[in-house]
Design an enzyme around this catalytic site. Structure first.
Site, PDB file in Angstrom:
ATOM      1  N   ARG A 166       0.795  -1.228   0.000  1.00 37.08           N
ATOM      2  CA  ARG A 166       0.000   0.000   0.000  1.00 37.08           C
ATOM      3  C   ARG A 166       0.825   1.275   0.000  1.00 37.08           C
ATOM      4  NH1 ARG A 166      -2.876  -3.733   1.771  1.00 37.08           N
ATOM      5  NH2 ARG A 166      -0.965  -4.256   2.831  1.00 37.08           N
ATOM      6  N   THR A 167       1.801   1.338   0.899  1.00 35.70           N
ATOM      7  CA  THR A 167       2.511   2.608   1.058  1.00 35.70           C
ATOM      8  C   THR A 167       3.203   2.972  -0.249  1.00 35.70           C
ATOM      9  OG1 THR A 167       2.830   2.090   3.370  1.00 35.70           O
ATOM     10  CG2 THR A 167       4.204   3.842   2.476  1.00 35.70           C
ATOM     11  N   HIS A 179       5.829   5.690  11.275  1.00 36.22           N
ATOM     12  CA  HIS A 179       5.282   5.586   9.917  1.00 36.22           C
ATOM     13  C   HIS A 179       4.367   6.799   9.758  1.00 36.22           C
ATOM     14  CE1 HIS A 179       3.758   4.087   6.262  1.00 36.22           C
ATOM     15  NE2 HIS A 179       3.306   2.898   6.621  1.00 36.22           N
ATOM     16  N   ARG A 208      11.542   3.584   2.873  1.00 41.08           N
ATOM     17  CA  ARG A 208      11.236   2.640   3.957  1.00 41.08           C
ATOM     18  C   ARG A 208      12.489   1.803   4.177  1.00 41.08           C
ATOM     19  NH1 ARG A 208       5.950  -1.094   4.387  1.00 41.08           N
ATOM     20  NH2 ARG A 208       5.159   0.946   5.041  1.00 41.08           N
ATOM     21  N   LYS A 215      26.319  -3.733  -1.185  1.00 38.91           N
ATOM     22  CA  LYS A 215      27.780  -3.650  -1.315  1.00 38.91           C
ATOM     23  C   LYS A 215      28.395  -2.913  -0.129  1.00 38.91           C
ATOM     24  CE  LYS A 215      27.350  -2.999  -6.315  1.00 38.91           C
ATOM     25  NZ  LYS A 215      27.562  -1.955  -7.336  1.00 38.91           N
TER      26      LYS A 215
HETATM   27  C1  NCD Z   1       1.883  -1.085   8.188  1.00 37.91           C
HETATM   28  C2  NCD Z   1       3.391  -0.925   8.283  1.00 37.91           C
HETATM   29  O1  NCD Z   1       4.102  -1.161   7.300  1.00 37.91           O
HETATM   30  O2  NCD Z   1       3.820  -0.552   9.353  1.00 37.91           O
HETATM   31  N1  NCD Z   1       1.447  -1.297   6.872  1.00 37.91           N
HETATM   32  C3  NCD Z   1       1.232  -0.219   6.060  1.00 37.91           C
HETATM   33  O3  NCD Z   1       2.112   0.575   5.787  1.00 37.91           O
HETATM   34  N2  NCD Z   1      -0.026  -0.032   5.632  1.00 37.91           N
HETATM   35  C4  NCD Z   1       1.312  -2.048   9.149  1.00 37.91           C
HETATM   36  C5  NCD Z   1       1.859  -3.447   9.166  1.00 37.91           C
HETATM   37  O4  NCD Z   1       2.726  -3.833   8.383  1.00 37.91           O
HETATM   38  O5  NCD Z   1       1.354  -4.204  10.000  1.00 37.91           O
END
Ligand code: NCD
Length: 305
Positions: free
Chosen positions: A56-57, A134, A106, A85
């Site tokens: 999703r993100t 997040h 991320r 590396k």
């Molecule tokens: C969450 C995350 O990555 O922290 N997912 C997301 O970004 N929608 C929640 C999760 O992974 O449980």
């Protein structure tokens, strides 16, 4: 509308004015998206760097950039990048800053986003730093609560599941702490309760919260925020096996209540699919809000909204 920060690593950076402005622009972006394409970010390039799994993100950031007429370049998985590396986060970000106008990253390491923001020559957005924060999920959750409940002040919210390692509930709690008279119920096994970094913040803000192990204690709130037990954060897999099915929400828990069910997704077992058809189930609408909230953030950080 100007934000009080250039890089977004933590929701602790936001003021209430920032959050209110992002909410307003997100609703404008909803109209932009629904009316077709926009050229607001034409010529701008986003680097989408995902060194930890994401659906999703990543997709919603990339969709947001495309919806505004911008373009995206990507890197994924440490094993396919120069980090494999031995390149440091700082060097990777300084390089990416030469190529693009804005960076989303991320990374599995808590604190990686701060390292990146310190050296980034363009706006930097944290899309999850291990069990840390997040922030864009917290922001889209605020957009969702506001749309579903019509207000943020005075709401009550129950957070359930892995409150220790779940970065989304940390980010969301800091944002709710900017509003008036929000009350929290934290439902988790003792070993996965909300960490002190969040509870001490709520104490400072004079916010009320209660702590329990029982899901039933949290069903009278306006919002029920379910989370996945974060398997990848456990050093001891037997501990995960013991805790993984601690809470399973079923339709019977919520169908006769005025409670909005949210989840950042992905779900594993914690919400039974019989909840999906209920009007209470807001988690797919929540995912949809991810695009408009990220359109707003990209445009605002690039000085175009
Ligand atoms: C969450 C995350 O990555 O922290 N997912 C997301 O970004 N929608 C929640 C999760 O992974 O449980």
């Amino acid at each position: 509308m100007a934000l009080s920060f250039q890089h977004l690593t933590s929701t602790k950076q936001l003021t209430r004015e920032d959050m209110d402005a992002i909410l307003k622009v997100s609703l404008e972006m909803e109209k932009v998206r629904d009316s077709g394409s926009s050229e607001l970010l034409k010529g701008k390039v986003l680097a989408s760097l995902f060194y930890e799994p994401s659906t999703r993100t990543r997709m919603s950031f990339e969709a947001a950039m495309h919806r505004l007429g911008g373009s995206v370049i990507t890197a994924e998985g440490i094993q396919f990048s120069s980090m494999y590396k031995g390149e440091t986060i700082e060097d990777t970000i300084q390089m990416a800053s030469q190529y693009v106008d804005i960076i989303v990253m991320r990374h599995p390491e808590q604190g990686s986003a701060d390292k990146a923001a310190q050296v980034s020559g363009v706006p930097f957005i944290n899309a999850g730093d291990g069990p840390g924060q997040h922030p864009t999920q917290g922001i889209l959750d605020m957009v969702t609560i506001s749309k579903e409940r019509g207000t943020l002040d005075g709401i009550s919210i129950t957070m359930v599941g892995d409150l220790l390692y779940g970065r989304t509930v940390h980010s969301l709690s800091f944002l709710l702490g900017l509003y008036k008279d929000v009350t929290f119920t934290f439902v988790a096994p003792d070993a996965l309760q909300m960490p002190e970094k969040v509870t001490s913040y709520l104490d400072e803000k004079g916010m009320k919260y209660s702590v329990t192990q029982e899901l039933e204690d949290g069903l009278n709130s306006d919002v029920l925020y379910m989370t996945r037990i974060q398997k990848e954060r456990f050093a001891d897999s037997s501990q995960y096996e013991k805790l993984k099915d601690s809470y399973i929400l079923e339709a019977a828990h919520v169908k006769d209540r005025d409670i909005t069910v949210m989840h950042p997704l992905p779900r594993v077992n914690e919400i039974s699919t019989d909840v999906d058809a209920l009007p209470n189930a807001a988690y797919f609408r929540q995912a949809n809000n991810g695009v408009i909230a990220r359109m707003a953030l990209l445009a605002m950080l690039l000085g175009e909204a």
